[in-house]
Design an enzyme around this catalytic site. Structure first.
Site: not given
Ligand code: OSB
Ligand code: MG
Length: 381
Positions: A135, A161, A163, A188, A213, A238, A262, A290
């Site tokens: 991510s 992925k 953001k 995401d 996402e 999510d 998660k 994650g």
């Molecule tokens: O939405 O998946 C998410 C990290 C913090 C809060 C929300 C998210 C995330 C990530 C991190 O996308 C993924 C990772 O831990 O590598």
């Molecule tokens: Mg997410």
């Protein structure tokens, strides 16, 4: 198992670089750890609530308070047959999944140590390695992001992925897709859009994304069903999925075609396994999300991801991507083909470096014996 003693701990870990999402950036992670002492072993769990209530409604401080005032009193001194019994004990407390999860997960770890069965197998996991993706946080420039994608693709990660947020979406995705026409790519939004953005989000359809996402509100299912009926990109939920009934509602109403599980967002291993099983039975892919975990949370994620329904690459990546030095030994490593090997040793399959944990600890609270109960009705304990 008798739950004899519980220790709450907060550790601080600095990320190698800030991680930015549509709801903000983080560099100093405040991580809650729960240790459960039972039958001569210590089980560890990690709470992944963020520092502020901007991902979901919980924070590390609300989780700590819930654990101290309500959740630990419900389990302390109790005799249980299995970690499976923990959700029933915690059931009187509504919501607060991210507070419940580390407590339940620590008991799962303890049970796997007592029984000598690897946690992955205790959970019913059968896979010997799990596929991994990464991510990537929002970057100041597209050039910087392209360099990061280059690096992670070269490292073997199976899915990238990105953001996104309004103003940092179409152009970013277009450039990454142009440079990497073949990779498994997803986005995401962490709830940065509303249904009024439907036409805008539809424009992402041309980039052949694996999924989009959580585009809409953090606690919504209905709007996502309306959006999914108008776009081709599969929606993955999510934030909106906090238990099996949410997952079933989302799948049955067509609000998503994929689910990110998660472990802490759904309250722990028991509920995560149930959602996984439900989705597997209906051909709905799930993958492990994650929350920028320390090695303890990563090890739990790997065990969870060994279950058969986790067929898409997760966000569980190498310790070194985030931390200069992790709290487990060995650290989590990813193979050149983008997989993590599931350990066959009892417990988490990683040793906890207790000295390192101690050095990172900023506060601790210990609970032993039968606690003084102030707020939990007497008939519940
Ligand atoms: O939405 O998946 C998410 C990290 C913090 C809060 C929300 C998210 C995330 C990530 C991190 O996308 C993924 C990772 O831990 O590598
Ligand atoms: Mg997410």
């Amino acid at each position: 198992m008798k739950i004899e003693h519980v220790n709450l701990r907060e550790i601080h870990m600095r990320l190698r670089s800030p991680f930015e999402t549509s709801f903000g950036a983080v560099q100093d992670r405040r991580i809650l750890l729960v240790e459960v002492h039972t039958d001569g072993v210590t089980g560890w769990g990690e709470g992944t609530a963020m520092e502020g209530p901007f991902y979901n409604s919980e924070t590390i401080d609300t989780a700590w308070m819930m654990l101290r005032e309500y959740l630990i009193p419900l389990v302390l001194g109790k005799q249980i047959g299995s970690a499976k019994d923990i959700p029933t004990l915690l059931q009187p407390v509504r919501g607060n999944e991210m507070a419940k999860a580390p407590l339940e997960n620590a008991v799962w770890h303890a049970e796997s140590l007592i029984s000598g069965v690897p946690l992955s197998r205790l959970l019913g996991g059968t896979l010997s390695e799990v596929p991994c993706g990464v991510s990537l946080g929002i970057q100041p420039t597209i050039a910087k992001l392209l360099a990061m994608v280059d690096k992670e693709v070269a490292a073997g990660y199976q899915r990238i992925k990105l953001k996104i947020k309004p103003g940092k979406d179409l152009d970013v995705v277009r450039e990454v897709r142009k440079r990497f026409p073949k990779i498994k790519l997803s986005v995401d939004a962490n709830s940065a859009y509303t249904l009024a953005d439907t036409d805008h989000l539809k424009r992402l359809d041309e980039f052949n994304l694996l999924m989009m996402e959580q585009p809409l509100e953090w606690d919504d299912i209905h709007h996502h069903a309306q959006l999914q009926s108008q776009i081709a990109t599969p929606i993955c939920l999510d934030e909106s999925i906090r238990h099996l009934r949410h997952a079933a509602a989302a799948v049955e109403t067509g609000a998503c075609r994929v689910i990110n599980i998660k472990l802490c967002r759904v309250g722990g291993h028991s509920e995560a396994s149930r959602i996984q099983e439900y989705c597997f039975g209906r051909g709905v892919p799930v993958w492990c999300g994650g929350m920028i975990e320390s090695g303890i949370g990563r090890a739990h994620n790997i065990a969870m991801s060994s279950q058969a329904g986790f067929i898409w690459p997760g966000d569980v990546s190498a310790s070194q991507r985030y931390w200069d030095e992790d709290v487990i030994e060995p650290e989590v490593r990813v193979s050149p083909s983008g997989t993590i090997r599931v350990s066959e040793s009892p417990g988490l399959g990683y040793e906890i470096r207790e000295r390192r944990v101690q050095q990172l600890t900023v506060r601790q609270e210990q609970f032993s014996g039968r606690p003084e109960l102030v707020s939990v009705p007497a008939d519940l304990v």
